[in-house]
Write an enzyme that holds these catalytic residues in place. Structure first.
Site, PDB file in Angstrom:
ATOM      1  N   ASN A 320       0.760  -1.228  -0.146  1.00  0.00           N
ATOM      2  CA  ASN A 320      -0.128   0.115   0.198  1.00  0.00           C
ATOM      3  C   ASN A 320       0.849   1.107   0.025  1.00  0.00           C
ATOM      4  O   ASN A 320       0.692   2.082   1.058  1.00  0.00           O
ATOM      5  CB  ASN A 320      -0.935  -0.109   1.305  1.00  0.00           C
ATOM      6  CG  ASN A 320      -2.274   0.695   0.966  1.00  0.00           C
ATOM      7  OD1 ASN A 320      -2.256   1.540   0.100  1.00  0.00           O
ATOM      8  ND2 ASN A 320      -3.228   0.608   1.885  1.00  0.00           N
ATOM      9  N   HIS A 351      -8.468   3.481   8.308  1.00  0.00           N
ATOM     10  CA  HIS A 351      -8.805   2.257   8.116  1.00  0.00           C
ATOM     11  C   HIS A 351     -10.182   1.864   8.452  1.00  0.00           C
ATOM     12  O   HIS A 351     -11.352   1.412   7.608  1.00  0.00           O
ATOM     13  CB  HIS A 351      -8.110   1.045   8.622  1.00  0.00           C
ATOM     14  CG  HIS A 351      -6.723   0.729   7.742  1.00  0.00           C
ATOM     15  ND1 HIS A 351      -5.442   1.657   7.764  1.00  0.00           N
ATOM     16  CD2 HIS A 351      -6.637   0.037   6.728  1.00  0.00           C
ATOM     17  CE1 HIS A 351      -4.808   1.069   6.851  1.00  0.00           C
ATOM     18  NE2 HIS A 351      -5.257   0.041   6.196  1.00  0.00           N
TER      19      HIS A 351
END
Length: 484
Positions: A320, A351
Site C-alpha cells: 500500500n 482504515h
C-alpha cells in the site's frame, strides 16, 4: 457487490484506453478531459454503490467549502478534521448501525481514497501559499500548489473514473500534468525510501506492455485467491480443536499460509487499479537503465519485495505504497510529538472503526520499535562476510513473515473477542518478545540520530576550518622566519 466492482473496473479499463486515444491532450482541451473523467467517475460510483455514492459528493463539497472560506494559515487543519471526521462518521454508521462485519455495501472504501486526496491537497495548498521555499523539503517543493484549484479540477482529481473505486492516491500536480499532457516532462519524484530518481527523457512511451503484464498479474492473483481462500481461512487459527490438537510450530506455519492466501485479493485490486490508470496514460515515471519506460508512479505494491521482505519496514514500504506516502507527508513529517505512534494511530482511524484495526496498529508500533533495535544493535555483527549476511537474511525473512502474520491477524478477525483469543492462543509471545528487545536493546529515534549526525557534521566542519586556519597561521610564521 464484488461482481459489480470487478465489472465496473473492467469497464473503466476500456474507457481508459478510449480516453487515452480519443481524448489525448493533443486532440482536446484539459477542460473536456476533466469533464469526461469526472462524469464517468460519477457514473461508476452510482452504478456500484447506488445512492450511497452521494457521500462522495458531500465529503468533497464540505472540504472544498473549508478550503475556500477558511484562512490559509489553518485551512489544512480544519480540512483534515472535517474530511477525516466525515469518513469516521460514515464508517461508524455502516459498521454499527447497518451490517457489522459485512462488506456488501462498503461505500467507505472509495471515501478512504478521497480522504487521502483531499487532505493531501489541503496540505499542498498550505505549503504553496503560506511557506517560503526554504521551509520546505524537496518533495514538498514539488508537491506544493501555488493556486486554489477550480471546482471542476477539484472534483476531477477526487472522483475521476480511473481512481474512484480503488484509487490509488496520487498527487494533485501529477494528476494535472496528466490531464494537461505534460506528464512526460522531467519531474522530481520521490520513491519509497525518500530518494530522487534520475533523469527523464521527454517523449511519450506506450503503456501497452506494462498494462498487459499487470493484467496477467491480476489473473494469476485472482486464481490463487479463489483457489486458496476457502482452504486456508484465518478464522481456523482460533478454532478450539485446532489450537488444542495442533503443535505450536504447525500453528505458526498455518497462520503464515493463511495470510499468504489472503494477500492475492489485494494484489488483484491494486494491480488492476494501477493498470487502469496506466491504460489512460497516467503513471509514467521515467525510464529504466536499459531505456524501457517505467509505469510505477502511482503503483501501490511490489509483490516480490513484499513476499521476500527481510524487515518489518521493508514489508510496509512495499505494501500500500501510496497510503504509506500519504501518512508520511501529512503526519510523520509534520508531527513533532512521537510521530511514529501518531502515524500508526492515524492509519488505524483511516482504515475504520473495527477494534481489530487498532489492535493491529498498536502491535505494529511494538514490532517497529523492536525491529529497529535489532537492526541497529545486532545486524552489524552479520555483515562481516557474505555467508553471515545470507544467514541473517534468511532468519530475518522468516521472522518478518511470522511477525507480519501475527500483527495483522486482528485486522482480518475484526472483533475484539476473536483477536484476543488469537493472541491468547499464542500466549502473547511476540508482544513479550518485543518488550524484552526494546528494553534490552535501546535505540535512538531517527530524528535524534539525524540531529546528532548533523551536529557532528557541523562540529567536524568547524574543526576542519580551525585546523586550516592554524595551518595557514603556521605557514605564514614559517615564511616570515625564512624571510628574516
Amino acid at each position: 457487490m464484488q461482481v459489480n466492482f470487478v465489472a465496473c473496473q473492467l469497464f473503466a479499463l476500456l474507457m481508459a484506453v478510449w480516453f487515452r486515444i480519443y481524448l489525448h491532450p493533443s486532440k482536446t482541451s484539459p477542460f473536456i478531459r476533466h469533464v469526461v473523467a469526472t462524469l464517468l467517475g460519477f457514473y461508476l460510483a452510482l452504478f456500484c454503490f447506488g445512492w450511497y455514492s452521494l457521500h462522495f459528493l458531500v465529503q468533497s463539497g464540505l472540504s472544498y467549502s473549508v478550503m475556500v472560506f477558511a484562512g490559509l494559515e489553518h485551512m489544512h487543519k480544519y480540512c483534515f478534521i472535517v474530511t477525516l471526521g466525515y469518513l469516521l462518521l460514515c464508517q461508524i454508521t455502516r459498521v454499527y448501525v447497518f451490517d457489522y462485519g459485512m462488506y456488501s455495501a462498503d461505500f467507505t472504501g472509495p471515501m478512504m481514497v478521497i480522504t487521502q486526496k483531499i487532505t493531501s491537497l489541503a496540505f499542498e495548498i498550505h505549503d504553496g501559499l503560506t511557506k517560503r521555499e526554504g521551509q520546505l523539503t524537496p518533495s514538498q517543493k514539488y508537491l506544493a500548489i501555488s493556486r486554489m484549484p477550480s471546482l471542476l479540477e477539484y472534483l476531477s482529481y477526487n472522483c475521476n473514473f480511473m481512481g474512484i473505486l480503488a484509487g490509488p492516491t496520487c498527487s494533485y500536480n501529477d494528476y494535472m500534468a496528466f490531464i494537461e499532457g505534460t506528464c512526460y516532462q522531467p519531474r522530481h519524484q520521490e520513491n519509497a525510501n525518500g530518494k530522487e530518481n534520475g533523469k527523464y527523457k521527454q517523449c511519450e512511451p506506450s503503456p501497452k506492455n506494462d498494462v498487459i503484464a499487470k493484467l496477467c498479474t491480476c489473473a494469476i492473483s485472482l486464481a490463487i485467491y479463489l483457489s486458496l481462500c476457502q482452504l486456508l481461512p484465518v478464522e481456523h487459527s482460533i478454532d478450539d480443536d485446532f489450537v488444542s490438537s495442533t503443535p505450536f510450530h504447525l500453528q505458526v506455519i498455518y497462520l503464515y499460509l493463511a495470510m499468504l492466501a489472503l494477500r492475492p485479493k489485494y494484489y488483484f485490486v491494486w494491480t488492476l487499479a494501477d493498470a487502469i490508470n496506466n491504460a489512460a496514460g497516467f503513471g509514467f515515471n521515467g525510464y529504466n537503465k536499459d531505456g524501457s519506460p517505467r509505469w510505477d508512479l502511482i503503483s501501490n505494491l511490489r509483490i516480490l519485495d513484499i513476499e521476500f521482505a527481510t524487515s518489518f519496514k521493508m514489508f510496509l514500504d512495499n505494501w500500500n505504497i501510496q497510503t504509506a506516502l500519504w501518512l508520511k507527508r501529512v503526519c510523520y513529517e509534520r508531527c513533532h510529538i512521537n510521530p511514529m505512534a501518531a502515524t500508526f494511530l492515524l492509519s488505524a482511524m483511516w482504515h475504520g472503526v473495527y477494534p481489530g484495526y487498532y489492535l493491529t496498529f498498536l502491535t505494529g508500533i511494538a514490532m517497529t520499535m523492536a525491529a529497529r533495535a535489532v537492526r541497529h544493535n545486532i545486524r552489524p555483527y552479520f555483515l562481516v562476510s557474505d555467508s553471515y549476511t545470507r544467514i541473517y537474511h534468511v532468519i530475518t525473512w522468516a521472522w518478518t513473515q511470522v511477525a507480519i502474520s501475527y500483527t495483522v491477524a486482528p485486522f482480518v478477525l475484526l472483533a475484539v473477542g476473536p483477536s484476543l483469543k488469537f493472541y491468547r492462543s499464542w500466549y502473547y509471545c511476540l508482544h513479550l518478545l518485543c518488550l524484552l528487545v526494546v528494553l534490552a536493546l535501546p535505540v535512538k529515534s531517527r530524528r535524534r540520530q539525524a540531529k546528532e549526525q548533523q551536529d557532528g557534521t557541523q562540529k567536524d566542519s568547524l574543526q576542519d576550518n580551525q585546523t586550516d586556519h592554524n595551518n595557514s597561521t603556521d605557514s605564514n610564521c614559517n615564511k616570515k622566519n625564512e624571510t628574516t
